[in-house]
Scaffold this active site. Sequence first.
Site, PDB file in Angstrom:
ATOM      1  N   ASP A  75       0.828  -1.202   0.000  1.00 24.35           N
ATOM      2  CA  ASP A  75       0.000   0.000   0.000  1.00 24.35           C
ATOM      3  C   ASP A  75       0.863   1.254   0.000  1.00 24.35           C
ATOM      4  O   ASP A  75       2.077   1.197   0.194  1.00 24.35           O
ATOM      5  CB  ASP A  75      -0.960   0.006   1.199  1.00 24.35           C
ATOM      6  CG  ASP A  75      -0.273  -0.370   2.517  1.00 24.35           C
ATOM      7  OD1 ASP A  75       0.966  -0.278   2.601  1.00 24.35           O
ATOM      8  OD2 ASP A  75      -0.979  -0.768   3.457  1.00 24.35           O
ATOM      9  N   ASN A 144      -6.991  -3.522  14.909  1.00 18.73           N
ATOM     10  CA  ASN A 144      -8.356  -3.900  14.535  1.00 18.73           C
ATOM     11  C   ASN A 144      -8.344  -5.042  13.520  1.00 18.73           C
ATOM     12  O   ASN A 144      -9.344  -5.291  12.857  1.00 18.73           O
ATOM     13  CB  ASN A 144      -9.122  -2.693  13.981  1.00 18.73           C
ATOM     14  CG  ASN A 144      -8.500  -2.160  12.696  1.00 18.73           C
ATOM     15  OD1 ASN A 144      -7.496  -2.679  12.203  1.00 18.73           O
ATOM     16  ND2 ASN A 144      -9.078  -1.112  12.150  1.00 18.73           N
ATOM     17  N   HIS A 146      -6.749  -5.177  10.704  1.00 18.08           N
ATOM     18  CA  HIS A 146      -6.621  -4.845   9.273  1.00 18.08           C
ATOM     19  C   HIS A 146      -5.344  -5.465   8.711  1.00 18.08           C
ATOM     20  O   HIS A 146      -4.373  -5.697   9.432  1.00 18.08           O
ATOM     21  CB  HIS A 146      -6.681  -3.333   9.027  1.00 18.08           C
ATOM     22  CG  HIS A 146      -5.508  -2.547   9.495  1.00 18.08           C
ATOM     23  ND1 HIS A 146      -5.578  -1.211   9.821  1.00 18.08           N
ATOM     24  CD2 HIS A 146      -4.202  -2.878   9.677  1.00 18.08           C
ATOM     25  CE1 HIS A 146      -4.390  -0.782  10.183  1.00 18.08           C
ATOM     26  NE2 HIS A 146      -3.533  -1.772  10.106  1.00 18.08           N
ATOM     27  N   GLU A 151      -9.599  -2.341   6.033  1.00 21.46           N
ATOM     28  CA  GLU A 151     -10.170  -2.169   7.370  1.00 21.46           C
ATOM     29  C   GLU A 151     -11.364  -3.107   7.552  1.00 21.46           C
ATOM     30  O   GLU A 151     -11.852  -3.676   6.574  1.00 21.46           O
ATOM     31  CB  GLU A 151     -10.625  -0.707   7.539  1.00 21.46           C
ATOM     32  CG  GLU A 151      -9.512   0.326   7.346  1.00 21.46           C
ATOM     33  CD  GLU A 151      -8.501   0.381   8.500  1.00 21.46           C
ATOM     34  OE1 GLU A 151      -8.600  -0.421   9.453  1.00 21.46           O
ATOM     35  OE2 GLU A 151      -7.595   1.226   8.431  1.00 21.46           O
TER      36      GLU A 151
END
Length: 250
Positions: A75, A144, A146, A151
């Site tokens: 990314d 979380n 991800h 997400e």
Amino acid sequence: MQAITRGNVKIIVTEDPGEMGRQTAGLVAEEMKKNETLVLGLCTGGTAVPIYQELISMYMERTLSFRNATTFNLDEYYPIHPRETSSYYCFMRTELFDYIDITSSNILFPNALSRNPSQACESYESLIQKCGGIDLMLLGIGENAHIGFNEPGTPRTSRTRMVALTEKTRASNSRFFDVLDQVPSHALSMGIATIMDARKIVLSACGAKKAKAIADALEAISTPEVPASYLQEHPDCTFVLDREAALYLL
Ligand code: PGA
């Protein structure tokens, strides 16, 4: 070091981040020795640093060469200039690329300067295909769960695309910026399907802050609410953890 499994996923539990780095780098070296034109998917973040330090040491000791390898980063923020110190391109240069013999034209990122981000993402997917797909994908994990900037809520079919960052992810990543306001609101990220297409996946994690995400990824049934849980469905996935991140597994 302790080796356990949960379903399809192989888990290596190490004593500390240093050993996590050595074990993960060892898995990379194993693949590179089998195939010197390896196509590697690479991640950024604090967890990657000890892994890249170990890869640099292996290169310095002449036990590993990246000359014929190709890398695709997972990314990049959008928009951002690659020369900006907070870009992931810059991170990769300062943490790995500047110290190894990789050919610069084999370093690939989604184009974070494109005026047409969806086209830039499509081109990135095509380029991955043209190179024969990713042989080994390295991943970190968010608190979380991800993976990349995928997400909670990201569908299994997602591919490289522009994503809006959650406030939690922006706050967590603000440690790499002077102030929170400087953290971009968007990024270009490989999708879950892009990641799952890799022939081999290694996810690394350290610290108690990651323990719940790791447990959720392995214990919950595969669900979009826990993006890393999709990895349970991959036929060749290894988690390399330190003892703290493995807290709920032992
Ligand atoms: P970290 O980031 O290695 O800096 O914790 C991992 C991630 O958010 O994917």
